[in-house]
Design a protein around this motif. Structure first.
Motif, mmCIF file in Angstrom:
data_model
loop_
_atom_site.group_PDB
_atom_site.id
_atom_site.type_symbol
_atom_site.label_atom_id
_atom_site.label_comp_id
_atom_site.label_asym_id
_atom_site.label_seq_id
_atom_site.Cartn_x
_atom_site.Cartn_y
_atom_site.Cartn_z
ATOM 1 N N MET A 58 0.852 -1.180 0.000
ATOM 2 C CA MET A 58 0.000 0.000 0.000
ATOM 3 C C MET A 58 0.892 1.236 0.000
ATOM 4 O O MET A 58 1.850 1.316 0.753
ATOM 5 N N ALA A 59 0.572 2.164 -0.829
ATOM 6 C CA ALA A 59 1.359 3.394 -0.922
ATOM 7 C C ALA A 59 1.134 4.248 0.320
ATOM 8 O O ALA A 59 0.041 4.287 0.877
ATOM 9 N N ALA A 60 2.170 4.898 0.756
ATOM 10 C CA ALA A 60 2.051 5.789 1.902
ATOM 11 C C ALA A 60 1.214 7.006 1.522
ATOM 12 O O ALA A 60 1.265 7.473 0.394
ATOM 13 N N LYS A 61 0.434 7.461 2.474
ATOM 14 C CA LYS A 61 -0.340 8.679 2.241
ATOM 15 C C LYS A 61 0.620 9.841 2.099
ATOM 16 O O LYS A 61 1.722 9.826 2.617
ATOM 17 N N LYS A 62 0.183 10.877 1.415
ATOM 18 C CA LYS A 62 1.038 12.043 1.199
ATOM 19 C C LYS A 62 1.560 12.608 2.513
ATOM 20 O O LYS A 62 2.716 12.964 2.618
ATOM 21 N N SER A 63 0.713 12.627 3.532
ATOM 22 C CA SER A 63 1.140 13.173 4.815
ATOM 23 C C SER A 63 2.157 12.271 5.511
ATOM 24 O O SER A 63 2.819 12.690 6.437
ATOM 25 N N ASP A 64 2.262 11.015 5.076
ATOM 26 C CA ASP A 64 3.203 10.073 5.672
ATOM 27 C C ASP A 64 4.540 10.067 4.953
ATOM 28 O O ASP A 64 5.409 9.263 5.263
ATOM 29 N N SER A 65 4.709 10.931 3.961
ATOM 30 C CA SER A 65 5.956 10.942 3.208
ATOM 31 C C SER A 65 6.600 12.330 3.247
ATOM 32 O O SER A 65 5.950 13.323 3.540
ATOM 33 N N ILE A 66 7.892 12.323 2.959
ATOM 34 C CA ILE A 66 8.648 13.567 2.909
ATOM 35 C C ILE A 66 9.680 13.436 1.795
ATOM 36 O O ILE A 66 10.206 12.354 1.560
ATOM 37 N N THR A 67 9.921 14.542 1.107
ATOM 38 C CA THR A 67 10.960 14.567 0.078
ATOM 39 C C THR A 67 12.106 15.438 0.577
ATOM 40 O O THR A 67 11.900 16.579 0.973
ATOM 41 N N VAL A 68 13.298 14.858 0.555
ATOM 42 C CA VAL A 68 14.520 15.571 0.906
ATOM 43 C C VAL A 68 15.240 15.845 -0.406
ATOM 44 O O VAL A 68 15.425 14.933 -1.218
ATOM 45 N N LYS A 69 15.612 17.089 -0.634
ATOM 46 C CA LYS A 69 16.272 17.454 -1.893
ATOM 47 C C LYS A 69 17.692 17.914 -1.604
ATOM 48 O O LYS A 69 17.903 18.844 -0.836
ATOM 49 N N TRP A 70 18.647 17.219 -2.218
ATOM 50 C CA TRP A 70 20.049 17.599 -2.095
ATOM 51 C C TRP A 70 20.419 18.496 -3.268
ATOM 52 O O TRP A 70 19.970 18.295 -4.383
ATOM 53 N N HIS A 71 21.280 19.477 -3.009
ATOM 54 C CA HIS A 71 21.749 20.417 -4.026
ATOM 55 C C HIS A 71 23.272 20.469 -3.999
ATOM 56 O O HIS A 71 23.886 20.247 -2.956
ATOM 57 N N GLY A 72 23.875 20.809 -5.131
ATOM 58 C CA GLY A 72 25.314 21.061 -5.164
ATOM 59 C C GLY A 72 26.158 19.827 -4.962
ATOM 60 O O GLY A 72 26.136 18.909 -5.763
ATOM 61 N N THR A 73 26.885 19.790 -3.846
ATOM 62 C CA THR A 73 27.817 18.708 -3.564
ATOM 63 C C THR A 73 27.315 17.848 -2.416
ATOM 64 O O THR A 73 26.835 18.362 -1.413
ATOM 65 N N ALA A 74 27.449 16.537 -2.581
ATOM 66 C CA ALA A 74 27.143 15.579 -1.523
ATOM 67 C C ALA A 74 28.433 14.828 -1.236
ATOM 68 O O ALA A 74 28.727 13.809 -1.855
ATOM 69 N N GLY A 75 29.218 15.388 -0.346
ATOM 70 C CA GLY A 75 30.524 14.808 -0.063
ATOM 71 C C GLY A 75 30.855 14.833 1.399
ATOM 72 O O GLY A 75 30.016 15.124 2.251
ATOM 73 N N ILE A 76 32.096 14.567 1.678
ATOM 74 C CA ILE A 76 32.537 14.450 3.071
ATOM 75 C C ILE A 76 32.310 15.737 3.861
ATOM 76 O O ILE A 76 31.963 15.681 5.039
ATOM 77 N N GLU A 77 32.470 16.893 3.220
ATOM 78 C CA GLU A 77 32.277 18.160 3.930
ATOM 79 C C GLU A 77 30.824 18.367 4.357
ATOM 80 O O GLU A 77 30.550 19.050 5.337
ATOM 81 N N GLN A 78 29.896 17.793 3.624
ATOM 82 C CA GLN A 78 28.472 17.944 3.916
ATOM 83 C C GLN A 78 27.891 16.731 4.652
ATOM 84 O O GLN A 78 26.705 16.690 4.954
ATOM 85 N N ALA A 79 28.709 15.746 4.947
ATOM 86 C CA ALA A 79 28.228 14.452 5.449
ATOM 87 C C ALA A 79 27.323 14.576 6.665
ATOM 88 O O ALA A 79 26.246 13.971 6.699
ATOM 89 N N HIS A 80 27.728 15.342 7.663
ATOM 90 C CA HIS A 80 26.923 15.434 8.887
ATOM 91 C C HIS A 80 25.547 16.032 8.614
ATOM 92 O O HIS A 80 24.532 15.501 9.078
ATOM 93 N N SER A 81 25.491 17.106 7.858
ATOM 94 C CA SER A 81 24.189 17.740 7.609
ATOM 95 C C SER A 81 23.315 16.864 6.713
ATOM 96 O O SER A 81 22.105 16.765 6.942
ATOM 97 N N LEU A 82 23.903 16.202 5.708
ATOM 98 C CA LEU A 82 23.119 15.324 4.836
ATOM 99 C C LEU A 82 22.561 14.140 5.626
ATOM 100 O O LEU A 82 21.389 13.785 5.499
ATOM 101 N N ARG A 83 23.410 13.534 6.433
ATOM 102 C CA ARG A 83 22.982 12.397 7.256
ATOM 103 C C ARG A 83 21.880 12.811 8.225
ATOM 104 O O ARG A 83 20.852 12.149 8.351
ATOM 105 N N ASP A 84 22.103 13.914 8.925
ATOM 106 C CA ASP A 84 21.119 14.380 9.903
ATOM 107 C C ASP A 84 19.782 14.708 9.242
ATOM 108 O O ASP A 84 18.721 14.422 9.802
#
Length: 102
Positions: free
Chosen positions: A1-27
């Motif tokens: 069963m598909a999750a209801k819209k209110s049960d989902s969230i979209t996280v959008k990454w921009h630019g670089t996804a690397g070691i310098e951003q690791a903590h914020s991306l993970r969190d």
């Protein structure tokens, strides 16, 4: 069963996804797992390193462990898809299934 819209969230990454951003991306992703379904949009990523890939893989494992859904959504830039593929990660298994299927 598909999750209801209110049960989902979209996280959008921009630019670089690397070691310098690791903590914020993970969190950001861990916080998103308060919802039942987490969508990660990496369509605006310009650069990713192995740390960014590890965060994606870890998010998938977290979803499985907590019985939640995790998918990558949006169009993945070719250079990013090629790098991920060269890292022996099969990004297709992370893709959001098409609605209705074929």
């Amino acid at each position: 069963m598909a999750a209801k819209k209110s049960d989902s969230i979209t996280v959008k990454w921009h630019g670089t996804a690397g070691i310098e951003q690791a903590h914020s991306l993970r969190d950001e992703l861990l916080s998103a797992f308060k919802k039942d379904k987490v969508l990660l949009d990496i369509s605006e990523i310009e650069d990713i390193d192995i740390t960014g890939i590890q965060i994606i893989v870890s998010a998938k494992k977290e979803a499985e462990k907590t019985h939640k859904e995790f998918f990558i959504t949006g169009e993945i830039p070719n250079s990013i898809a090629e790098f991920i593929s060269a890292s022996s990660i099969f990004i297709e298994k992370y893709a959001l299934p098409e609605e209705g299927g074929e």
